[in-house]
Design a protein around this motif. Structure first.
Motif, PDB file in Angstrom:
ATOM      1  N   UNK A 104      38.623 -29.572  52.606  1.00 57.35           N
ATOM      2  CA  UNK A 104      37.353 -29.570  52.655  1.00 57.35           C
ATOM      3  C   UNK A 104      36.852 -31.038  52.944  1.00 57.35           C
ATOM      4  N   UNK A 105      36.531 -31.924  53.099  1.00 60.98           N
ATOM      5  CA  UNK A 105      36.275 -32.985  53.501  1.00 60.98           C
ATOM      6  C   UNK A 105      35.764 -32.642  55.883  1.00 60.98           C
ATOM      7  N   UNK A 106      37.268 -32.273  55.584  1.00 66.82           N
ATOM      8  CA  UNK A 106      37.256 -31.795  56.910  1.00 66.82           C
ATOM      9  C   UNK A 106      36.413 -30.759  57.895  1.00 66.82           C
ATOM     10  N   UNK A 107      36.120 -29.701  56.762  1.00 68.96           N
ATOM     11  CA  UNK A 107      36.344 -28.663  56.985  1.00 68.96           C
ATOM     12  C   UNK A 107      34.097 -28.683  57.289  1.00 68.96           C
ATOM     13  N   UNK A 108      33.842 -29.004  56.268  1.00 64.86           N
ATOM     14  CA  UNK A 108      32.024 -29.377  55.922  1.00 64.86           C
ATOM     15  C   UNK A 108      31.797 -30.872  57.583  1.00 64.86           C
ATOM     16  N   UNK A 109      32.637 -31.260  57.980  1.00 64.94           N
ATOM     17  CA  UNK A 109      32.540 -32.424  58.941  1.00 64.94           C
ATOM     18  C   UNK A 109      32.647 -31.125  60.073  1.00 64.94           C
ATOM     19  N   UNK A 110      33.300 -30.352  60.135  1.00 70.48           N
ATOM     20  CA  UNK A 110      33.261 -29.395  61.665  1.00 70.48           C
ATOM     21  C   UNK A 110      32.424 -28.565  60.955  1.00 70.48           C
ATOM     22  N   UNK A 111      31.159 -28.687  60.569  1.00 68.21           N
ATOM     23  CA  UNK A 111      29.674 -27.366  60.063  1.00 68.21           C
ATOM     24  C   UNK A 111      30.554 -26.696  59.629  1.00 68.21           C
ATOM     25  N   UNK A 112      31.575 -26.170  58.725  1.00 72.10           N
ATOM     26  CA  UNK A 112      31.982 -24.777  58.478  1.00 72.10           C
ATOM     27  C   UNK A 112      33.291 -24.383  59.118  1.00 72.10           C
ATOM     28  N   UNK A 151      29.404 -37.991  58.481  1.00 79.08           N
ATOM     29  CA  UNK A 151      28.780 -37.312  59.802  1.00 79.08           C
ATOM     30  C   UNK A 151      28.753 -38.554  60.966  1.00 79.08           C
ATOM     31  N   UNK A 152      28.209 -39.254  61.364  1.00 75.08           N
ATOM     32  CA  UNK A 152      27.757 -40.020  62.349  1.00 75.08           C
ATOM     33  C   UNK A 152      29.358 -41.317  61.910  1.00 75.08           C
ATOM     34  N   UNK A 153      29.485 -41.273  61.573  1.00 76.86           N
ATOM     35  CA  UNK A 153      31.220 -42.060  61.794  1.00 76.86           C
ATOM     36  C   UNK A 153      32.126 -41.165  61.901  1.00 76.86           C
ATOM     37  N   UNK A 154      32.285 -39.573  61.997  1.00 75.78           N
ATOM     38  CA  UNK A 154      32.962 -38.793  62.063  1.00 75.78           C
ATOM     39  C   UNK A 154      34.090 -38.942  60.685  1.00 75.78           C
TER      40      UNK A 154
END
Length: 371
Positions: A266-274, A336-339
Motif C-alpha cells: 500500500x505504501x509503495x502504491x501511494x509512493x508511485x502515485x497510485x 516521497x522525496x526520499x523514496x
C-alpha cells in the motif's frame, strides 16, 4: 515494478542484536551488510545503531519494514503481547512475515483510497456534496449547522461535530457506540456541533463509518468486497481480513488486519502515485489531493483526506511525510522525496508514551538516509 513479493528482501527475524540487510536474497543471517545499505543511500553505521537499539528495547514493537527505492532493506519481527480490537486482554504472539496484525485506524486511510477509486468510477459524489443529502432519512438532523457538513469535511475530519474517543473502554467513548448502534450515520450526526463545519480538526472515526456507508450504497458492494476487487487483488494482497461489528458491518475505521509486507505494498502504491505494475489502481489526482493539508492538527502535524502529514529531517534537510496511523503504534510512513516507505506494527495500545517511541523510531530511520 516495485512490488514487495517481486523484490529482494533483507530480513532480520526476531529480536537478536545486530543489523542484517541485503540487496538480494537470501537474507544474511548475521552481521551488517554496509555495502547493501549504502547502495540504497543509507548511512549503514547509523541505521545499524538504530536497529541494535530496537533489539535491545522497545518491547512493544512487533514488526519493522523499511523500503528504499522500492527495495526492502530491513525486515524485522519478534514476539510480543497483542490484542485484537475486540479483546480486553493481551496474549503472546510470535510475529513473522506471514502473521496478520491489527492495523486499527490505518483502516481509515485504506477507506480513503477506496473513496478515490469509487470517485474515478463515477460512483462517489463530489466532495462538496452535503452529507445529509446522501441520507434522506436523517432530514430531521439538518439543524444547528449540520446541513453544511460535506464529504470533504468528513474526509478531512473537520465536520465540526463533537466527538470523543478518549478512554478506549470508557462507555462515553463515541467510537464504541459505532459497534452496536443501528444507524451509525444517525449517531454521528446526532452529536452536537462543537464548531462550524470546516473550521476545526477533530479526530472522528464516525466520519469514516459514514463515508463507508455511503460507499456501500453507491457501489452496491460491502466495503471489504469492494476493497478486495478494486485494491487488494490488483496489488496481489490475498491474506487479510476486515473485522465486523455486532451488526455485521465492516469496521471501516479500525477493523482491517493485514501482513506488514502487504501494508508496505500500500505504501509503495501511494509512493508511485497510485500506480502498480503499470496499472493505475488509485487515480493519481486522488493520491495527490489526499496528501494536501486540509487541517492543522498541532505539534507540526497536518491532515489531508484520511492521511496524516508532517515533516522529518534527513540528509540535512526537511522532508514531508504522509502516514496512516493506528492505535498501538501501527504505522505506515511514506516519504516521497526520499523514496522511502516504513511500516511498523506494535502492541502499545492506548499508550501515548509507546506511540511517541514508535514515531521517534521513524524519525531516526529517516535521519539515517544519507543521500
Amino acid at each position: 515494478m516495485r512490488g514487495v513479493a517481486a523484490l529482494a528482501v533483507a530480513a532480520l527475524v526476531g529480536a537478536s542484536a545486530g543489523c542484517v540487510a541485503a540487496a538480494a536474497p537470501p537474507p544474511s543471517p548475521a552481521g551488517c551488510d554496509a555495502a547493501a545499505l549504502a547502495a540504497q543511500g543509507f548511512d549503514a553505521q547509523q541505521l545499524c545503531r538504530v536497529l541494535d537499539d530496537v533489539a535491545a528495547g522497545n518491547p512493544d514493537l512487533h514488526g519493522l519494514l523499511v523500503e528504499r527505492h522500492g527495495v526492502p532493506v530491513v525486515e524485522r519481527y519478534r514476539s510480543g503481547k497483542d490484542r485484537s480490537v475486540y479483546s480486553l486482554f493481551a496474549h503472546e504472539v510470535d510475529f513473522g512475515p506471514a502473521t496478520r496484525h491489527d492495523l486499527r485506524s490505518i483502516s481509515k486511510s485504506i477507506t480513503g483510497l477506496l473513496w478515490g477509486i469509487a470517485e474515478a468510477e463515477g460512483k462517489a459524489p463530489p466532495l462538496d456534496t452535503r452529507v445529509l443529502d446522501l441520507f434522506p432519512e436523517l432530514a430531521d438532523l439538518e439543524t444547528a449547522g449540520r446541513a453544511a457538513i460535506t464529504v470533504r469535511h468528513l474526509l478531512s475530519m473537520t465536520s465540526g461535530l463533537a466527538w470523543d474517543e478518549a478512554g478506549a473502554y470508557d462507555w462515553r467513548n463515541d467510537e464504541l457506540a459505532l459497534y452496536w448502534r443501528s444507524s451509525q450515520a444517525r449517531y454521528v450526526f446526532g452529536r452536537r456541533m462543537a464548531a462550524p463545519a470546516g473550521t476545526r480538526f477533530r479526530y472522528n472515526g464516525g466520519g469514516t463509518a459514514v463515508l463507508a456507508a455511503a460507499l456501500a450504497q453507491r457501489t452496491g458492494m460491502a466495503l471489504p468486497d469492494y476493497a478486495r476487487e478494486k485494491l487488494f487483488a490488483p496489488l496481489g494482497i490475498v491474506d487479510w481480513e476486515w473485522l465486523r461489528d455486532a451488526r455485521g458491518r465492516p469496521l471501516a475505521f479500525s477493523g482491517l488486519r493485514m501482513r506488514p509486507r502487504d501494508l508496505a505494498r500500500i505504501g509503495q502504491l501511494v509512493l508511485q502515485h497510485g500506480q502498480w505494475h503499470g496499472r493505475q489502481i488509485v487515480p493519481r489526482a486522488w493520491i495527490e489531493a489526499s496528501l494536501v493539508p486540509q487541517a492543522d492538527v498541532g505539534d507540526g502535524r497536518r491532515y489531508g483526506y484520511q492521511w496524516w502529514l508532517g515533516d522529518t529531517v534527513a540528509a540535512g534537510a526537511p522532508h514531508r511525510w504522509a502516514a496512516a496511523f493506528g492505535n498501538g503504534g501501527q504505522r505506515l510512513f511514506i516519504v516521497p522525496d526520499l523514496d522511502l516507505v516504513v511500516v511498523m506494527t506494535a502492541g502499545a495500545y492506548d499508550d501515548e508514551a509507546g506511540a511517541i517511541r514508535i514515531n521517534r523510531l521513524f524519525r531516526r530511520i529517516a535521519a539515517a538516509v544519507a543521500k
